[in-house]
Design a protein around this motif. Structure first.
Motif, PDB file in Angstrom:
ATOM      1  N   HIS B 105      52.788 -39.037 -93.922  1.00  0.00           N
ATOM      2  CA  HIS B 105      53.156 -39.517 -92.589  1.00  0.00           C
ATOM      3  C   HIS B 105      54.514 -40.200 -92.608  1.00  0.00           C
ATOM      4  O   HIS B 105      55.348 -39.977 -91.752  1.00  0.00           O
ATOM      5  CB  HIS B 105      52.089 -40.483 -92.047  1.00  0.00           C
ATOM      6  N   ARG B 106      54.737 -41.011 -93.632  1.00  0.00           N
ATOM      7  CA  ARG B 106      56.028 -41.710 -93.695  1.00  0.00           C
ATOM      8  C   ARG B 106      57.159 -40.706 -93.904  1.00  0.00           C
ATOM      9  O   ARG B 106      58.227 -40.812 -93.302  1.00  0.00           O
ATOM     10  CB  ARG B 106      56.016 -42.725 -94.834  1.00  0.00           C
ATOM     11  N   GLN B 107      56.878 -39.740 -94.774  1.00  0.00           N
ATOM     12  CA  GLN B 107      57.918 -38.764 -95.085  1.00  0.00           C
ATOM     13  C   GLN B 107      58.329 -37.985 -93.839  1.00  0.00           C
ATOM     14  O   GLN B 107      59.504 -37.910 -93.498  1.00  0.00           O
ATOM     15  CB  GLN B 107      57.370 -37.783 -96.137  1.00  0.00           C
ATOM     16  N   CYS B 108      57.333 -37.448 -93.158  1.00  0.00           N
ATOM     17  CA  CYS B 108      57.641 -36.575 -92.016  1.00  0.00           C
ATOM     18  C   CYS B 108      58.052 -37.393 -90.797  1.00  0.00           C
ATOM     19  O   CYS B 108      59.138 -37.260 -90.249  1.00  0.00           O
ATOM     20  CB  CYS B 108      56.439 -35.722 -91.640  1.00  0.00           C
ATOM     21  N   MET B 109      57.127 -38.276 -90.364  1.00  0.00           N
ATOM     22  CA  MET B 109      57.379 -39.034 -89.143  1.00  0.00           C
ATOM     23  C   MET B 109      58.605 -39.912 -89.267  1.00  0.00           C
ATOM     24  O   MET B 109      59.412 -40.025 -88.351  1.00  0.00           O
ATOM     25  CB  MET B 109      56.173 -39.929 -88.839  1.00  0.00           C
ATOM     26  N   GLY B 110      58.696 -40.545 -90.429  1.00  0.00           N
ATOM     27  CA  GLY B 110      59.804 -41.474 -90.631  1.00  0.00           C
ATOM     28  C   GLY B 110      61.128 -40.775 -90.427  1.00  0.00           C
ATOM     29  O   GLY B 110      61.989 -41.254 -89.674  1.00  0.00           O
ATOM     30  N   CYS B 111      61.284 -39.603 -91.078  1.00  0.00           N
ATOM     31  CA  CYS B 111      62.542 -38.880 -90.972  1.00  0.00           C
ATOM     32  C   CYS B 111      62.757 -38.363 -89.552  1.00  0.00           C
ATOM     33  O   CYS B 111      63.826 -38.516 -88.973  1.00  0.00           O
ATOM     34  CB  CYS B 111      62.555 -37.733 -91.979  1.00  0.00           C
ATOM     35  N   HIS B 112      61.687 -37.812 -88.967  1.00  0.00           N
ATOM     36  CA  HIS B 112      61.816 -37.271 -87.610  1.00  0.00           C
ATOM     37  C   HIS B 112      62.181 -38.362 -86.616  1.00  0.00           C
ATOM     38  O   HIS B 112      62.930 -38.142 -85.683  1.00  0.00           O
ATOM     39  CB  HIS B 112      60.518 -36.577 -87.191  1.00  0.00           C
ATOM     40  N   MET B 113      61.618 -39.527 -86.832  1.00  0.00           N
ATOM     41  CA  MET B 113      61.940 -40.620 -85.910  1.00  0.00           C
ATOM     42  C   MET B 113      63.379 -41.092 -86.108  1.00  0.00           C
ATOM     43  O   MET B 113      64.082 -41.377 -85.141  1.00  0.00           O
ATOM     44  CB  MET B 113      60.953 -41.782 -86.083  1.00  0.00           C
ATOM     45  N   ASP B 114      63.792 -41.137 -87.382  1.00  0.00           N
ATOM     46  CA  ASP B 114      65.179 -41.531 -87.652  1.00  0.00           C
ATOM     47  C   ASP B 114      66.162 -40.566 -87.013  1.00  0.00           C
ATOM     48  O   ASP B 114      67.121 -40.967 -86.367  1.00  0.00           O
ATOM     49  CB  ASP B 114      65.443 -41.562 -89.163  1.00  0.00           C
ATOM     50  N   LYS B 115      65.895 -39.271 -87.238  1.00  0.00           N
ATOM     51  CA  LYS B 115      66.836 -38.255 -86.757  1.00  0.00           C
ATOM     52  C   LYS B 115      66.607 -37.938 -85.279  1.00  0.00           C
ATOM     53  O   LYS B 115      67.382 -37.212 -84.667  1.00  0.00           O
ATOM     54  CB  LYS B 115      66.674 -36.954 -87.558  1.00  0.00           C
ATOM     55  N   GLN B 116      65.485 -38.465 -84.738  1.00  0.00           N
ATOM     56  CA  GLN B 116      65.081 -38.139 -83.367  1.00  0.00           C
ATOM     57  C   GLN B 116      65.020 -36.629 -83.162  1.00  0.00           C
ATOM     58  O   GLN B 116      65.451 -36.094 -82.142  1.00  0.00           O
ATOM     59  CB  GLN B 116      66.024 -38.799 -82.358  1.00  0.00           C
ATOM     60  N   LYS B 117      64.525 -35.958 -84.177  1.00  0.00           N
ATOM     61  CA  LYS B 117      64.347 -34.500 -84.105  1.00  0.00           C
ATOM     62  C   LYS B 117      63.039 -34.161 -84.800  1.00  0.00           C
ATOM     63  O   LYS B 117      62.645 -34.860 -85.737  1.00  0.00           O
ATOM     64  CB  LYS B 117      65.489 -33.792 -84.834  1.00  0.00           C
ATOM     65  N   GLY B 118      62.442 -33.063 -84.358  1.00  0.00           N
ATOM     66  CA  GLY B 118      61.218 -32.622 -85.011  1.00  0.00           C
ATOM     67  C   GLY B 118      60.006 -33.353 -84.459  1.00  0.00           C
ATOM     68  O   GLY B 118      60.131 -34.338 -83.739  1.00  0.00           O
ATOM     69  N   PRO B 119      58.824 -32.848 -84.814  1.00  0.00           N
ATOM     70  CA  PRO B 119      57.596 -33.403 -84.227  1.00  0.00           C
ATOM     71  C   PRO B 119      57.288 -34.808 -84.745  1.00  0.00           C
ATOM     72  O   PRO B 119      57.490 -35.098 -85.921  1.00  0.00           O
ATOM     73  CB  PRO B 119      56.523 -32.406 -84.652  1.00  0.00           C
TER      74      PRO B 119
END
Lengths: 439, 132, 219
Positions: B105-119
């Protein structure tokens, strides 16, 4: 949907009071009242009521009319919510409506608490509405007259200082015809108990004083009655919202008992008077518990029976049913003692349903009957559910140990043609007891 | 007599087969996050097409995800490609370690939230995997 | 939408929890202070044994007369409140967020169970809506505030169910769900929903008065 505005009844007390008001005056008094006398309870009740409407089924007015403007919460909605919503700045006609709801469409019987998951005390809210109306000088004429009487004479019915001992002595004389040794002992210091009654007894139900004296005489108890003001235990000021007069009456009552150095006060069969002495007056005066123990007749008769001091010649043969008055049942938990006494006196007791704490109100108490003729139909038509409840028992004798209940139930019985008659426990005991001295 | 198109057609098929077979041996057939590390799963495995994701995200550095560990901290300088995530992040982690679900969750969500891209929502990752 | 999502699960979540917790604590303390200041002649009668006994009766379905005579409301009210607490606290999605952001984790309800319970809440909201519209004694006392509070709770759970079933754009629906939920949390101490805070005390008080003063029961 219909509201209180669609059924206003002309009352000279309400009309004159309202004519003197302006929205500004109302707001000033309302804000003073909320800031001065209301606290966390009112705030919580105003805020948390989730308006579920479950209390509708609790109220005899709603059950009789099936009109949504008669539910307990609707009464609050048409009074206190309106006032709070407008921060008290309302048209004087709103106060007329508030007063009519609060004085004549709620008996403060507290049955609705049995229906509220949040435990909201609608009776308390309506009492505060009455308090506001009192402060604004908007009270029904008839009940205001009783409050004036309290204020001037310390009793409800303008009984003068000399008329009171005179009436007691008259009843003593009458009773001595039947029981030669009987006394109504006046101002006996150190007696076991002070017996107190409501002012309608010396005024027009003197036989009740007679009967009580006969019972105490037969039971051989040590008792006394005061000859001075402070003898009336009723308190209509409690119902008009006049807490100051209310407290004066209660103080006078307790101080009379203290002056006589009695061990306790025994009260006649009246509910509201019991509530005033036992639960209301002491609080306003800042006494956590009553300074002199207070015993209601039902409780006292029960004690006499337990001690074997009441002996019967026979039991009442006809079936009877029991009406549970709010102030001694929901207000003091005397339901089992009331039953034990009634069963001791009667062969056949038919319970009405619902009963005990859940009993329907008589619709006379809470000061409603004292609002007089203009509102008589409000309380009779507004309690057809009681008529149905009584009719379903199929009996002709109704035991109701409360003056207000008697008045209200008699009116219902006559209006709905129920062919019943009401009795006090004192009536039954007097009728059935052994009268050894009697000639 | 015309020359039959059979041979070039067969050749074409062979080339196509080779081209198809090569990615099948890389991570290109990965459609979800691997869930072997979990004893049981609550939701559908998170949809994740490894190569397509990296191409879209312009990720060249494997250690962006396949990180190492140094003094109990994440170490992005080490490249741990090829080692299953669950080898270090067990489903029930010891104190101080990051359990597998949290790591994912941290890997995926964290990055997506940072980049504001992806699910970033539950339903955008944990959906039925597209059919192969 | 990503930015809004980040705001919703980040700063707004902090704000919502802070307002909910601090707001509730403040309201309870302020109410206590007010009670001690203005209601001393009632506070004096508080009796915990009577309060607890009455609370036990009232959290029992069909335990009190009010529940028995309103069976429909009783069933729905109990189902509604039980689900209303279970789902937010034990939904996998909520736990996963706490787990990912703060490393806090606790057992979760199976997803299908949580889903069913959420649908129960939405259905209960519809029942309450129907009552407010169709039952005269409820209609009579319904104000704007009541519609808003019901809509807030209904919207929170409806968007939650839709997001779970991936109906509509998931990012949009989830963000909306989070924002509604946060609004609901903030509303608890400051609206009718404060019956969650004060209900136990008002019930407890009246039970004390009935029990220790009046020697009668209040159920």
């Amino acid at each position: 949907m219909k509201t209180i505005a669609d059924r206003l009844i002309e009352d000279v007390g309400l009309r004159r009071g309202v004519d003197r008001l302006t929205p500004e005056k109302i707001q000033k008094v309302f804000k003073e009242l909320v800031a001065g006398e209301c606290g966390a309870r009112m705030k919580t009740y105003m805020e948390t009521c989730v308006r579920c409407g479950m209390c509708a089924k609790a109220c005899h007015y709603y059950m009789s009319h099936k009109d949504p403007s008669y539910t307990p919460v609707a009464k609050v909605s048409q009074t206190m919510w309106r006032l709070f919503d407008a921060d008290g700045k309302v048209d004087p006609k709103v106060i007329y409506e508030c007063a009519q709801v609060a004085y004549t469409e709620c008996n403060l019987c507290r049955r609705c608490i049995h229906y509220c998951p949040l435990g909201i005390d609608t009776g308390y809210i309506i009492s505060v509405v009455r308090r506001l109306c009192h402060k604004l000088g908007v009270t029904p004429q008839y009940i205001q007259d009783t409050a004036h009487s309290h204020s001037a004479t310390m009793n409800q019915m303008w009984v003068k200082d000399d008329e009171w001992p005179d009436t007691l002595q008259w009843q003593e004389e009458e009773a001595r015809e039947e029981f030669p040794g009987l006394r109504i002992p006046l101002d006996v210091e150190g007696a076991d108990f002070m017996y107190s009654v409501i002012a309608p007894e010396p005024k027009f139900r003197t036989q009740l004083i007679y009967q009580a004296a006969a019972i105490f005489n037969a039971a051989g108890v040590s008792w006394t009655m005061p000859s001075t003001p402070g003898w009336d235990n009723s308190n209509m000021a409690m119902f008009t919202g006049d807490s100051e007069i209310m407290a004066r009456i209660e103080r006078a009552h307790y101080e009379t008992a203290q002056r006589l150095r009695v061990k306790r006060i025994v009260m006649g069969e009246c509910g509201h008077a019991f509530r005033a002495v036992y639960d209301v007056g002491n609080r306003w005066l800042g006494w956590k518990w009553h300074p002199v123990p207070v015993v209601h007749s039902v409780d006292f008769f029960w004690q006499l029976i337990q001690e074997g001091r009441i002996k019967l010649t026979h039991k009442y043969a006809e079936p009877v049913t029991i009406h549970d008055p709010c102030n001694i049942i929901r207000g003091r938990g005397l339901m089992e003692k009331l039953r034990e006494v009634t069963h001791f006196l009667c062969e056949n007791v038919v319970e009405m349903t619902p009963n005990r704490e859940h009993n329907y109100c008589c619709c006379a108490g809470g000061g409603v009957i004292n609002c007089g003729p203009p509102f008589k139909n409000v309380r009779i038509v507004g309690n057809s559910i009681k008529a149905e409840q009584l009719k379903a028992t199929g009996v002709h004798t109704l035991v109701a140990p409360c003056h207000n209940c008697h008045g209200g139930l008699e009116d219902i019985i006559s209006k709905f043609g129920l062919n019943m008659h009401t009795k006090f426990l004192g009536d039954l005991i007097y009728e059935l007891m052994e009268k050894p001295e009697a000639e | 007599m015309k020359r039959t198109p059979l041979i070039p057609l067969a050749l074409l098929l062979l080339v196509a087969a080779v081209f198809l077979a090569v990615p099948a041996m890389s991570q290109q057939d990965m459609t979800t996050v691997p869930t072997e590390g979990f004893k049981q799963t609550t939701r559908l495995p998170a949809v994740f097409a490894h190569d397509a994701h990296n191409e879209k995200a312009a990720l060249a550095d494997c250690s962006a995800c396949h990180h190492g560990e140094k003094d109990g901290k994440r170490d992005n300088s080490a490249d741990t490609s090829g080692i299953p995530c669950s080898d270090c992040h067990s489903a029930q982690a010891k104190p101080g370690k990051t359990p597998l679900m949290r790591a994912f969750h941290r890997q995926c969500m964290g990055c997506h939230m940072d980049k504001q891209k992806g699910p970033v929502t539950c339903g955008d990752c944990h959906e039925p995997a597209p059919k192969k | 939408m990503h930015a809004l999502f980040n705001l919703a699960v980040g700063p707004l979540a902090w704000l919502a929890f802070a307002l909910f917790i601090l707001g509730s604590a403040y309201r309870l303390m302020a109410m206590r202070a007010l009670a001690l200041k203005k209601d001393a002649s009632f506070v004096a009668y508080i009796s915990w044994p009577h309060a607890l006994k009455s609370l036990a009766h009232w959290i029992t379905p069909f335990g009190a007369l009010g529940w028995r005579e309103n069976p429909g409301v009783t069933v729905v009210t109990f189902a509604f409140h039980i689900c209303l607490f279970l789902v937010p606290l034990f939904l996998m999605g909520h736990i996963a967020l706490f787990d990912a952001f703060h490393g806090w984790s606790w057992p979760a309800l199976p997803d299908t169970v949580a889903d069913t319970l959420s649908i129960v809440v939405v259905a209960a909201c519809l029942y309450f809506l129907w009552r407010r519209i169709a039952v005269p004694e409820v209609r009579f006392i319904t104000r704007t505030h009541d519609w808003l509070v019901l809509a807030l709770v209904g919207a929170t759970f409806l968007t939650g169910v839709l997001a779970y079933h991936r109906i509509g754009d998931n990012l949009f629906m989830t963000t909306l769900h989070i924002l509604c939920g946060e609004a609901m949390l903030v509303a608890i101490p400051f609206t009718r929903l404060s019956h969650m805070l004060f209900g136990f005390f008002s019930r407890g008080y009246i039970a004390s008065e009935f029990g220790s003063v009046r020697h009668a029961k209040d159920w």
